[in-house]
Write a protein that holds these residues in place. Structure first.
Motif, PDB file in Angstrom:
ATOM      1  N   GLY A  47      33.681  37.865 -33.983  1.00 28.58           N
ATOM      2  CA  GLY A  47      34.201  39.231 -34.078  1.00 28.58           C
ATOM      3  C   GLY A  47      35.252  39.445 -33.011  1.00 28.58           C
ATOM      4  N   ALA A  48      36.116  40.407 -33.227  1.00 27.57           N
ATOM      5  CA  ALA A  48      37.202  40.674 -32.279  1.00 27.57           C
ATOM      6  C   ALA A  48      36.651  41.136 -30.935  1.00 27.57           C
ATOM      7  CB  ALA A  48      38.135  41.737 -32.865  1.00 27.57           C
ATOM      8  N   SER A  49      37.453  40.993 -29.879  1.00 24.63           N
ATOM      9  CA  SER A  49      37.060  41.480 -28.558  1.00 24.63           C
ATOM     10  C   SER A  49      36.803  42.982 -28.615  1.00 24.63           C
ATOM     11  CB  SER A  49      38.163  41.184 -27.539  1.00 24.63           C
ATOM     12  OG  SER A  49      38.320  39.801 -27.361  1.00 24.63           O
ATOM     13  N   GLY A  50      35.724  43.416 -27.963  1.00 18.99           N
ATOM     14  CA  GLY A  50      35.416  44.839 -27.899  1.00 18.99           C
ATOM     15  C   GLY A  50      34.721  45.399 -29.117  1.00 18.99           C
ATOM     16  N   VAL A  51      34.388  44.542 -30.096  1.00 19.10           N
ATOM     17  CA  VAL A  51      33.777  45.039 -31.327  1.00 19.10           C
ATOM     18  C   VAL A  51      32.295  45.361 -31.144  1.00 19.10           C
ATOM     19  CG1 VAL A  51      33.058  42.837 -32.343  1.00 19.10           C
ATOM     20  CG2 VAL A  51      33.843  44.681 -33.845  1.00 19.10           C
ATOM     21  N   ILE A 205      27.791  33.139 -29.142  1.00 16.99           N
ATOM     22  CA  ILE A 205      28.927  34.048 -29.249  1.00 16.99           C
ATOM     23  C   ILE A 205      30.077  33.400 -28.498  1.00 16.99           C
ATOM     24  CG2 ILE A 205      29.842  36.320 -28.628  1.00 16.99           C
ATOM     25  CD1 ILE A 205      26.961  37.385 -28.787  1.00 16.99           C
ATOM     26  N   SER A 206      31.205  33.206 -29.177  1.00 19.17           N
ATOM     27  CA  SER A 206      32.328  32.529 -28.535  1.00 19.17           C
ATOM     28  C   SER A 206      33.609  32.840 -29.291  1.00 19.17           C
ATOM     29  CB  SER A 206      32.096  31.016 -28.508  1.00 19.17           C
ATOM     30  OG  SER A 206      33.195  30.347 -27.923  1.00 19.17           O
ATOM     31  N   HIS A 207      34.731  32.739 -28.557  1.00 21.64           N
ATOM     32  CA  HIS A 207      36.046  32.837 -29.206  1.00 21.64           C
ATOM     33  C   HIS A 207      36.569  31.453 -29.602  1.00 21.64           C
ATOM     34  CE1 HIS A 207      36.651  37.118 -28.678  1.00 21.64           C
ATOM     35  NE2 HIS A 207      36.256  37.012 -27.424  1.00 21.64           N
ATOM     36  N   ARG A 208      35.862  30.419 -29.184  1.00 26.30           N
ATOM     37  CA  ARG A 208      36.260  29.065 -29.556  1.00 26.30           C
ATOM     38  C   ARG A 208      35.653  28.702 -30.904  1.00 26.30           C
ATOM     39  NH1 ARG A 208      34.969  25.485 -24.152  1.00 26.30           N
ATOM     40  NH2 ARG A 208      36.763  26.097 -22.896  1.00 26.30           N
ATOM     41  N   ALA A 209      36.497  28.407 -31.862  1.00 28.45           N
ATOM     42  CA  ALA A 209      35.994  28.034 -33.191  1.00 28.45           C
ATOM     43  C   ALA A 209      35.140  26.777 -33.114  1.00 28.45           C
ATOM     44  CB  ALA A 209      37.161  27.821 -34.145  1.00 28.45           C
ATOM     45  N   SER A 210      35.490  25.855 -32.207  1.00 28.46           N
ATOM     46  CA  SER A 210      34.744  24.598 -32.101  1.00 28.46           C
ATOM     47  C   SER A 210      33.307  24.843 -31.648  1.00 28.46           C
ATOM     48  CB  SER A 210      35.444  23.657 -31.123  1.00 28.46           C
ATOM     49  OG  SER A 210      35.557  24.252 -29.835  1.00 28.46           O
ATOM     50  N   THR A 211      33.099  25.875 -30.837  1.00 23.10           N
ATOM     51  CA  THR A 211      31.753  26.192 -30.357  1.00 23.10           C
ATOM     52  C   THR A 211      30.851  26.614 -31.504  1.00 23.10           C
ATOM     53  OG1 THR A 211      32.778  27.018 -28.320  1.00 23.10           O
ATOM     54  CG2 THR A 211      30.465  27.579 -28.675  1.00 23.10           C
ATOM     55  N   LEU A 212      31.426  27.318 -32.470  1.00 18.76           N
ATOM     56  CA  LEU A 212      30.645  27.932 -33.547  1.00 18.76           C
ATOM     57  C   LEU A 212      30.592  27.069 -34.808  1.00 18.76           C
ATOM     58  CD1 LEU A 212      32.119  31.566 -33.273  1.00 18.76           C
ATOM     59  CD2 LEU A 212      30.158  30.604 -32.055  1.00 18.76           C
ATOM     60  N   ALA A 213      31.329  25.955 -34.811  1.00 15.76           N
ATOM     61  CA  ALA A 213      31.592  25.239 -36.063  1.00 15.76           C
ATOM     62  C   ALA A 213      30.348  24.745 -36.786  1.00 15.76           C
ATOM     63  CB  ALA A 213      32.538  24.072 -35.790  1.00 15.76           C
ATOM     64  N   ASP A 214      29.354  24.230 -36.066  1.00 15.15           N
ATOM     65  CA  ASP A 214      28.232  23.578 -36.755  1.00 15.15           C
ATOM     66  C   ASP A 214      26.979  24.448 -36.798  1.00 15.15           C
ATOM     67  OD1 ASP A 214      27.656  23.422 -34.079  1.00 15.15           O
ATOM     68  OD2 ASP A 214      26.816  21.396 -34.179  1.00 15.15           O
ATOM     69  N   LEU A 217      24.035  29.381 -39.528  1.00 12.00           N
ATOM     70  CA  LEU A 217      24.277  30.710 -40.090  1.00 12.00           C
ATOM     71  C   LEU A 217      25.417  31.345 -39.309  1.00 12.00           C
ATOM     72  CD1 LEU A 217      23.262  33.085 -41.963  1.00 12.00           C
ATOM     73  CD2 LEU A 217      21.782  33.763 -40.050  1.00 12.00           C
ATOM     74  N   HIS A 218      26.420  31.860 -40.031  1.00 15.51           N
ATOM     75  CA  HIS A 218      27.567  32.506 -39.391  1.00 15.51           C
ATOM     76  C   HIS A 218      27.552  33.999 -39.709  1.00 15.51           C
ATOM     77  CE1 HIS A 218      30.022  28.897 -38.188  1.00 15.51           C
ATOM     78  NE2 HIS A 218      29.145  28.346 -38.998  1.00 15.51           N
ATOM     79  N   LEU A 219      27.543  34.816 -38.656  1.00 17.80           N
ATOM     80  CA  LEU A 219      27.587  36.268 -38.811  1.00 17.80           C
ATOM     81  C   LEU A 219      28.881  36.783 -38.189  1.00 17.80           C
ATOM     82  CD1 LEU A 219      23.942  37.162 -37.678  1.00 17.80           C
ATOM     83  CD2 LEU A 219      24.758  36.852 -40.021  1.00 17.80           C
ATOM     84  N   GLN A 220      29.448  37.808 -38.813  1.00 19.37           N
ATOM     85  CA  GLN A 220      30.646  38.427 -38.252  1.00 19.37           C
ATOM     86  C   GLN A 220      30.397  39.916 -38.064  1.00 19.37           C
ATOM     87  OE1 GLN A 220      34.322  38.855 -40.643  1.00 19.37           O
ATOM     88  NE2 GLN A 220      35.372  37.905 -38.909  1.00 19.37           N
ATOM     89  N   LEU A 221      30.719  40.406 -36.849  1.00 19.88           N
ATOM     90  CA  LEU A 221      30.591  41.829 -36.549  1.00 19.88           C
ATOM     91  C   LEU A 221      31.959  42.465 -36.695  1.00 19.88           C
ATOM     92  CD1 LEU A 221      28.760  44.132 -35.597  1.00 19.88           C
ATOM     93  CD2 LEU A 221      29.217  43.446 -33.236  1.00 19.88           C
ATOM     94  N   HIS A 222      32.037  43.417 -37.620  1.00 16.33           N
ATOM     95  CA  HIS A 222      33.317  44.080 -37.908  1.00 16.33           C
ATOM     96  C   HIS A 222      33.045  45.478 -38.450  1.00 16.33           C
ATOM     97  CE1 HIS A 222      37.466  44.664 -39.179  1.00 16.33           C
ATOM     98  NE2 HIS A 222      37.033  44.974 -40.397  1.00 16.33           N
TER      99      HIS A 222
END
Length: 238
Positions: A47-51, A205-214, A217-222
């Protein structure tokens, strides 16, 4: 509920109609969120910064309670659980690391003062702190300066990760926890955590896609919603 009974669950999290807004701020951080995180999974939250990703973690540790709805851990409302036990079972490693004047061993055992020497040595290996221990004249008993000023950001974060592992939590949350280390070191640390915490819930929780890649379950806060991202969206970036 006793802490012993609390330890027995698989670490399932369920948000049922959860809404929350910060007082004096416009817009809800969460708005009628319905989501279930099965126990034992590796979960990525983007999710974006501050979300409001860190606010969500604060709700899990009951620094806040939802304005509406409830959060369940292994079927029990967080508000019914002993607060100290809850915070021991949900360990959070963030960017802000609190260190105090004392030995490395004392800093590592901050949340688990009864930890044995062997347990401290084990988490030192897991968190890749061996080189720091070797650099201190007294090793684990070497003193850290005020707020660990002589340490790098990566060393501080490894100490925080070691602390969390020592707690043996049901749920481990890494909130931008490896942002101060290079990607190769991050991969090593997360691989070690995955091995040790297999079968337990890990939230990244990370802004690095590589951290979250594997993640499993992927959740997005928006816009106040916490949604499960389908695989095809993850593969093409989000």
């Amino acid at each position: 509920m006793t802490e012993e009974g609390f330890q027995g669950g698989p670490g399932e999290l369920r948000l049922e109609g959860v809404s929350f807004a910060h007082e004096g701020r416009q817009g809800a951080v969460l708005n009628d969120v319905q989501v279930c995180v099965p126990g034992g999974l590796k979960v990525a939250i983007s999710g974006a910064s501050g979300v409001g990703k860190s606010t969500l973690i604060d709700l899990l540790q009951r620094f806040y309670d939802p304005d509406a709805g409830r959060i369940l851990l292994d079927g029990t409302d967080l508000r019914e659980l002993d607060l100290a036990a809850l915070r021991r079972r949900i360990a959070v490693v963030s960017q802000d690391i609190v260190l105090f004047r004392g030995s490395l061993a004392q800093n590592l055992a901050y949340g688990v003062p009864e930890a044995s020497r062997a347990e401290l040595e084990r988490v030192v290996r897991l968190a890749r702190l061996d080189s720091l221990v070797d650099s201190l004249p007294l090793g684990l008993d070497g003193l850290l300066g005020e707020r660990g000023q002589q340490l790098s950001g990566g060393q501080k974060q490894r100490i925080a990760i070691a602390r969390a592992v020592l707690q043996a939590p049901a749920i481990l949350v890494l909130d931008e926890a490896t942002s101060a280390v290079d990607e190769a070191t991050e991969r090593e640390v997360i691989a070690a955590i995955d091995q040790l915490f297999a079968g337990r819930t890990r939230i990244l929780i990370s802004h690095r896609a590589s951290t979250l890649a594997d993640a499993d379950l992927h959740l997005q806060l928006h816009a106040g919603q916490l949604q499960v991202l389908p695989d095809e969206v993850i593969k093409h970036g989000h």
